[in-house]
Design an enzyme around this catalytic site. Structure first.
Site, short mmCIF file in Angstrom:
data_model
loop_
_atom_site.label_atom_id
_atom_site.label_comp_id
_atom_site.label_asym_id
_atom_site.label_seq_id
_atom_site.Cartn_x
_atom_site.Cartn_y
_atom_site.Cartn_z
N GLY A 26 -46.22 -67.71 9.29
CA GLY A 26 -47.14 -68.57 8.55
C GLY A 26 -46.65 -70.00 8.50
O GLY A 26 -47.38 -70.90 8.09
N GLY A 27 -45.38 -70.21 8.91
CA GLY A 27 -44.84 -71.56 8.96
C GLY A 27 -45.41 -72.36 10.11
O GLY A 27 -46.08 -71.82 11.01
N GLU A 436 2.55 -50.76 55.21
CA GLU A 436 1.22 -50.19 55.01
C GLU A 436 0.43 -50.18 56.32
O GLU A 436 -0.28 -49.20 56.60
CB GLU A 436 0.44 -51.01 53.97
CG GLU A 436 1.10 -51.06 52.60
CD GLU A 436 1.92 -52.31 52.39
OE1 GLU A 436 1.76 -52.95 51.34
OE2 GLU A 436 2.73 -52.63 53.29
N CYS A 463 0.28 -56.77 49.61
CA CYS A 463 -0.11 -58.18 49.73
C CYS A 463 -1.59 -58.24 50.13
O CYS A 463 -2.20 -57.22 50.46
CB CYS A 463 0.75 -58.87 50.78
SG CYS A 463 0.45 -58.28 52.47
#
EC number: 6.3.4.19
Length: 532
Positions: A26-27, A436, A463
């Site tokens: 309502g504002g 690896e 790494c």
């Protein structure tokens, strides 16, 4: 022609022809949005919730229904005793009103099949929210978001004066909520007592505060994205406080816990220091950080998966317990401290003792065995422990050849070793001859290029080059021993798995880390002595 300023209409274009639910108190702001949506060609449904906080609030609902009837707009109204709900649930009034209001808007949207909910928050609301966040010390200034889920706020950049001018031009009146001027409410106090003073000295204060909110949201989004990339193996102590706070916010939020900025700062400081911080959050939930880890509640510790010999017992720790390890006998309390077990969890860790009371097994991850116990029981050793033993043997071979002592093995789907490698960089004058890579190449000759069901076990954190090779091979599980503070790609220097790769293996770090680290320290000490 009806007045419809471009500044108000441009953000409403996406809603033309769409059914939308709009919150109408309502504002001026919400009435203006409702009128503007009609001019933009939208199909709004007005939703009004009476909070029952003022004697005249019931009349506000009547006013909104009359407004909707005059405009030919459907209106849904509801009434909730917000004060009673707030008292029952321990919320403040403003928070209770907000939660209940959005619940009501969501129900209305479902009832009318609307896919969007609009609220009439403006630039003034944004400025007030920023000031509230600063004064409350919330740690992050974000303001009101332009959108969240189905809720959108198309007028968040619009000044209140433009809306009032629009309504005056239409001859449209609105309601003034008396609570908006009640200084008992923090927002009302800021609106009445603070904003006017700021505007008198800084006329662009609202725009400036709105800009602070926009920049804060951008910064928070970027830092939250970094926090979301933290993997389970990432070393939290290496992260910035800003990222850690957001990571903690995410973890605590997933548990539905209530917390403040002070809680996040204290926990983040504990994570960075590696120390121990115990906190009791609102609602009575205890949280702990210790050794760079967060504990939110009871943990599930491994139980013994072997038959106990006669006289042996499964129990919790006792004063004076000691454990015989490879480096000598140690107090069990020191072992648990080094393993970063939260203080509240230490009595929950399973312990197996023999008939004389000597500790033979401890249910950590991985479990710890007293020296000789596995052989005594004729048990198959933990597969990762055993595989790391083979990798350590290869690392010792490398050390004997004056190479960096790193070894690696690849376990096939059946747990058997199908690839072995050790560093050979000096031997071949080639710095890519890492352990690896050699192990992965040998495994690929057996299974082909993709090792999805395999485990790569290496004595040192890989790494970037070796991690990249493991990712290309689609290794399913990556296990390493010692951290690599010089070139580690899993957190020693940078956690590359925080990015979005096509393949992301499970990572287990710290397996027999002490033995791997001693090998490396021994080699570097010998080199320093050799160089004089």
């Amino acid at each position: 022609m009806r007045p419809f300023p471009f500044s108000l209409s441009v953000s409403l274009t996406p809603y033309a022809g769409r059914r939308v639910v709009v919150g109408v108190s309502g504002g001026a702001d919400s009435v203006g949005l409702l009128r503007a949506l009609l001019l933009a060609g939208a199909q709004p449904v007005a939703a009004h919730l009476d909070h029952a906080l003022r004697p005249e609030s019931a009349q506000d609902a009547v006013w909104v229904r009359d407004l909707g009837a005059g405009l030919g707009v459907p209106v849904e109204t509801g009434r909730v005793d917000v004060a009673a709900v707030a008292a029952r649930r321990g919320w403040n009034l403003e928070d209770a009103g907000r939660r209940l209001r959005y619940d009501f808007l969501a129900r209305t949207a479902r009832e009318y099949g609307a896919d969007v909910i609009l609220t009439a928050h403006t630039r003034r609301d944004q400025a007030e929210t920023v000031l509230l966040e600063v004064l409350r010390g919330e740690g992050v200034v974000r303001g009101i978001p332009p959108a969240r889920g189905r809720v959108e706020r198309p007028w968040l950049e619009v000044a209140r004066a433009e809306i009032e001018a629009f309504l005056h031009a239409l001859g449209q009146d609105w309601l003034e909520d008396a609570s908006n001027a009640d200084p008992r409410f923090a927002r009302a106090w800021i609106r009445q007592a603070v904003i006017p003073i700021l505007l008198a000295r800084f006329p662009a204060a609202e725009e400036t505060l709105a800009r602070v909110a926009a920049l804060g949201r951008e910064d928070d989004a970027a830092l939250s994205e970094l926090a979301a990339r933290l993997t389970p193996h990432a070393p939290l102590a290496a992260q910035s406080p800003a990222v850690l706070r957001r990571w903690l916010r995410r973890q605590l939020g997933r548990e539905g816990l209530t917390f403040s900025a002070n809680h996040l700062s204290a926990l983040a400081a504990g994570l960075r220091s590696g120390g121990t911080v115990h906190l009791t959050l609102p609602g009575g939930r205890d949280v702990t950080v210790t050794g760079g880890r967060l504990s939110l509640g009871p943990q599930a510790w491994p139980e013994p998966d072997f038959a106990l010999p006669p006289g042996w017992t499964r129990r919790s720790r006792q004063p004076g317990d000691r454990l015989r390890l490879g480096g000598g006998t140690r107090k069990l309390s020191d072992v648990l401290t080094d393993a970063k077990v939260p203080r509240g969890e230490r009595d929950r860790v399973p312990v197996v003792a023999d008939e004389a009371g000597a500790v033979r097994w401890v249910g950590l991850r991985p479990p710890l065995w007293s020296v000789g116990t596995e052989e005594f029981l004729s048990l198959t050793p933990d597969p990762l422990h055993a595989a790391m033993g083979e990798a350590l043997a290869l690392a010792r071979e490398a050390a004997a050849q004056q190479e960096v002592p790193v070894g690696a093995v690849v376990l096939g789907p059946d747990g058997q070793v199908i690839g072995r490698g050790r560093n050979r960089s000096r031997e071949h004058a080639d710095m890519t001859r890492h352990a690896e890579l050699a192990a992965l190449r040998e495994a690929a000759r057996t299974l082909g290029p993709y090792l999805t069901s395999c485990t790569l076990v290496v004595t040192l954190e890989p790494c970037p080059m070796c991690l990249g090779a493991a990712l290309e091979a689609r290794v399913g599980h990556l296990v390493y021993g010692a951290a690599n503070p010089r070139a580690g790609a899993l957190g020693g220097v940078m956690d590359l798995l925080g990015a979005h790769w096509g393949s992301r293996p499970q990572v287990t770090g710290g397996v027999r880390a002490g033995e791997a680290a001693r090998l490396l320290r021994g080699m570097f000490a010998a080199l320093r002595q050799e160089r004089g």
